[in-house]
Design a protein around this motif. Structure first.
Motif, short mmCIF file in Angstrom:
data_model
loop_
_atom_site.label_atom_id
_atom_site.label_comp_id
_atom_site.label_asym_id
_atom_site.label_seq_id
_atom_site.Cartn_x
_atom_site.Cartn_y
_atom_site.Cartn_z
N UNK A 291 -39.05 34.47 1.06
CA UNK A 291 -38.69 35.78 1.79
C UNK A 291 -38.48 35.32 3.16
N UNK A 292 -39.24 34.44 3.89
CA UNK A 292 -39.11 33.97 5.47
C UNK A 292 -37.62 33.36 5.50
N UNK A 293 -37.14 32.73 4.52
CA UNK A 293 -35.80 32.00 4.67
C UNK A 293 -34.59 33.03 4.45
N UNK A 294 -35.03 34.07 3.89
CA UNK A 294 -33.95 35.11 3.65
C UNK A 294 -33.87 36.10 4.86
N UNK A 295 -34.98 36.25 5.39
CA UNK A 295 -35.00 37.21 6.29
C UNK A 295 -34.39 36.41 7.85
N UNK A 296 -34.76 35.06 7.81
CA UNK A 296 -33.98 34.28 8.86
C UNK A 296 -32.59 34.30 8.78
N UNK A 297 -31.99 34.15 7.63
CA UNK A 297 -30.55 34.18 7.10
C UNK A 297 -29.87 35.75 7.44
N UNK A 298 -30.71 36.82 7.15
CA UNK A 298 -30.47 37.93 7.64
C UNK A 298 -30.07 38.25 9.20
N UNK A 299 -31.04 37.85 9.90
CA UNK A 299 -31.05 38.21 11.51
C UNK A 299 -29.87 37.18 11.86
N UNK A 300 -29.79 35.88 11.17
CA UNK A 300 -28.65 35.14 11.82
C UNK A 300 -27.18 35.71 11.66
N UNK A 301 -27.08 36.33 10.53
CA UNK A 301 -25.97 37.25 9.94
C UNK A 301 -25.62 38.43 10.99
N UNK A 302 -26.71 38.94 11.27
CA UNK A 302 -26.47 40.37 12.13
C UNK A 302 -26.04 39.81 13.55
N UNK A 303 -26.50 38.66 14.09
CA UNK A 303 -26.11 38.22 15.38
C UNK A 303 -24.60 37.88 15.24
N UNK A 304 -24.07 37.37 14.28
CA UNK A 304 -22.76 37.00 14.28
C UNK A 304 -21.61 37.94 13.32
N UNK A 305 -22.24 39.01 13.02
CA UNK A 305 -21.71 39.85 11.96
C UNK A 305 -20.08 40.29 12.25
N UNK A 306 -19.67 40.28 13.53
CA UNK A 306 -18.14 40.86 13.35
C UNK A 306 -17.42 39.40 13.18
N UNK A 307 -17.84 38.00 13.70
CA UNK A 307 -17.23 36.84 13.13
C UNK A 307 -17.05 36.98 11.74
N UNK A 308 -18.28 36.99 10.94
CA UNK A 308 -18.33 36.85 9.53
C UNK A 308 -17.36 37.91 8.80
N UNK A 309 -17.36 39.03 9.34
CA UNK A 309 -16.52 40.22 8.82
C UNK A 309 -14.93 39.80 8.96
N UNK A 310 -14.73 39.40 9.99
CA UNK A 310 -13.10 39.16 10.47
C UNK A 310 -12.89 37.79 9.65
N UNK A 311 -13.67 36.93 9.10
CA UNK A 311 -13.23 35.56 8.39
C UNK A 311 -13.07 36.35 6.89
N UNK A 312 -13.50 37.29 6.57
CA UNK A 312 -13.41 37.80 5.38
C UNK A 312 -11.86 37.95 4.93
N UNK A 313 -10.97 38.04 5.71
CA UNK A 313 -9.66 38.08 5.53
C UNK A 313 -9.01 37.03 5.02
N UNK A 314 -9.66 35.50 5.26
CA UNK A 314 -9.17 34.50 4.75
C UNK A 314 -9.51 34.43 3.44
N UNK A 315 -10.60 35.17 2.84
CA UNK A 315 -10.97 34.94 1.31
C UNK A 315 -9.93 35.84 0.62
N UNK A 316 -9.55 36.86 1.46
CA UNK A 316 -8.72 38.04 0.62
C UNK A 316 -7.30 37.20 0.49
N UNK A 317 -6.97 36.45 1.64
CA UNK A 317 -5.63 35.84 1.48
C UNK A 317 -5.50 34.73 0.28
N UNK A 318 -6.82 33.89 -0.01
CA UNK A 318 -6.91 33.01 -0.82
C UNK A 318 -7.05 33.32 -2.46
N UNK A 319 -7.88 34.48 -2.45
CA UNK A 319 -8.23 34.87 -3.67
C UNK A 319 -7.32 36.19 -4.28
#
Length: 333
Positions: A291-319
């Protein structure tokens, strides 16, 4: 005419990702008038059976609920299927689960003309992996570590969901989401414990034996089982998808559905989703199954959410746009 016997097992997840792909396969294979399809479901999931009955396909549901019942009834099940096989003709056995693979092998030992095409959705372990040598073809939708088959064909699962446009956060405060079976295999217990600690707003979609863990709280929304437009609205309402599965999955439709909607994903370091997240930088992979590791990952994701969201375009492009039907049909020749 090509006889294809699909053997499924909806006893665990009813209408999970594997069953949804089976329905897609039925759609594809019934489109060819030269195919004679029949479906045997070792379980009897109500939602899955309702969807199957919408197709022009012969089907039977055995209602087996546990492993003991399966092995006790396996000979009867095998002969039930054998009665439908056309004499002196090659036929295909198309199992999609471990139990279905075992039953297919039993049938093939009796009728050696049978050709096994196994559709594998998750890692099976060494013992079951060794059984795959009897399959002419093993279909996997993505990647599985330490798989021992040589006869693998990669056919990507279709992602049939309306994509949203590139977006930033849809909520003033982050909303995390969980969609899938409410089971320990899917890590739902870890999700609930993590949400208790992080106090983030959460939306849950699914059903299963752990639904008793759901609590009546103002920051938690329980949608129950959803599909179609409800699912599209689910993805529109969340900012991060939490996929805490603790089994090695070869694809995970819900992760790709999220990424097709520019939603970052948090998961554990296991299975194909973790590979995609790391390779495309579309979320965060938790370091350990806690649970601790999962929450740490969620916190990191929140901090960089706009970068991760924009990168989803690469997944759409390839799949996007893979021809599932064409690739699947080519296996049954």
């Amino acid at each position: 005419m090509t006889q294809i016997i699909i053997i499924e097992d909806s006893s665990r997840y009813d209408l999970g990702g594997g069953q949804r792909i089976t329905l897609e396969a039925i759609n594809c294979l019934t489109a060819n008038d030269n195919n004679i399809l029949s479906l045997y479901d070792l379980g009897s999931g109500s939602q899955f059976s309702a969807r199957v009955h919408q197709h022009r396909i012969s089907c039977k549901f055995f209602g087996i609920k546990n492993t003991f019942s399966f092995f006790y009834k396996a000979p009867v099940l095998a002969f039930e299927i054998l009665r439908t096989i056309r004499p002196k003709k090659k036929f295909f056995l198309y199992p999609t689960t471990k139990k279905a693979l075992i039953l297919s092998i039993v049938i093939k030992l009796i009728y050696t003309r049978g050709v096994i095409v196994f559709h594998q959705h998750s890692r099976m372990g060494f013992i079951f992996d060794s059984l795959k040598i009897l399959a002419r073809t093993v279909i996997i939708p993505g990647a599985i570590k330490k798989t021992y088959s040589r006869n693998i064909v990669v056919i990507q699962n279709p992602v049939n969901i309306i994509k949203s446009k590139n977006r930033c956060m849809v909520n003033d405060k982050v909303v995390i989401g969980f969609i899938g079976s409410l089971t320990q295999h899917k890590g739902f217990d870890l999700f609930v414990e993590a949400q208790k600690l992080n106090k983030l707003r959460a939306t849950i979609a699914g059903q299963g034996p752990l639904d008793k863990m759901l609590r009546q709280e103002s920051n938690l929304v329980d949608l129950g089982y959803i599909e179609g437009e409800q699912k599209e609205n689910f993805y529109k309402s969340i900012d991060i998808l939490i996929f805490p599965s603790v089994v090695e999955e070869a694809f995970s439709l819900v992760c790709f559905e999220a990424m097709f909607n520019y939603i970052p994903v948090v998961c554990f370091d296991i299975g194909y989703p973790s590979i995609i997240i790391n390779n495309y930088n579309v979320g965060v992979v938790a370091k350990s199954f806690t649970v601790r590791s999962l929450n740490m990952a969620i916190e990191e994701c929140i901090k960089n959410i706009e970068i991760y969201s924009a990168n989803c375009n690469k997944v759409i492009r390839d799949f996007e746009g893979k021809d599932f039907c064409k690739e699947l049909s080519a296996v049954f020749v």
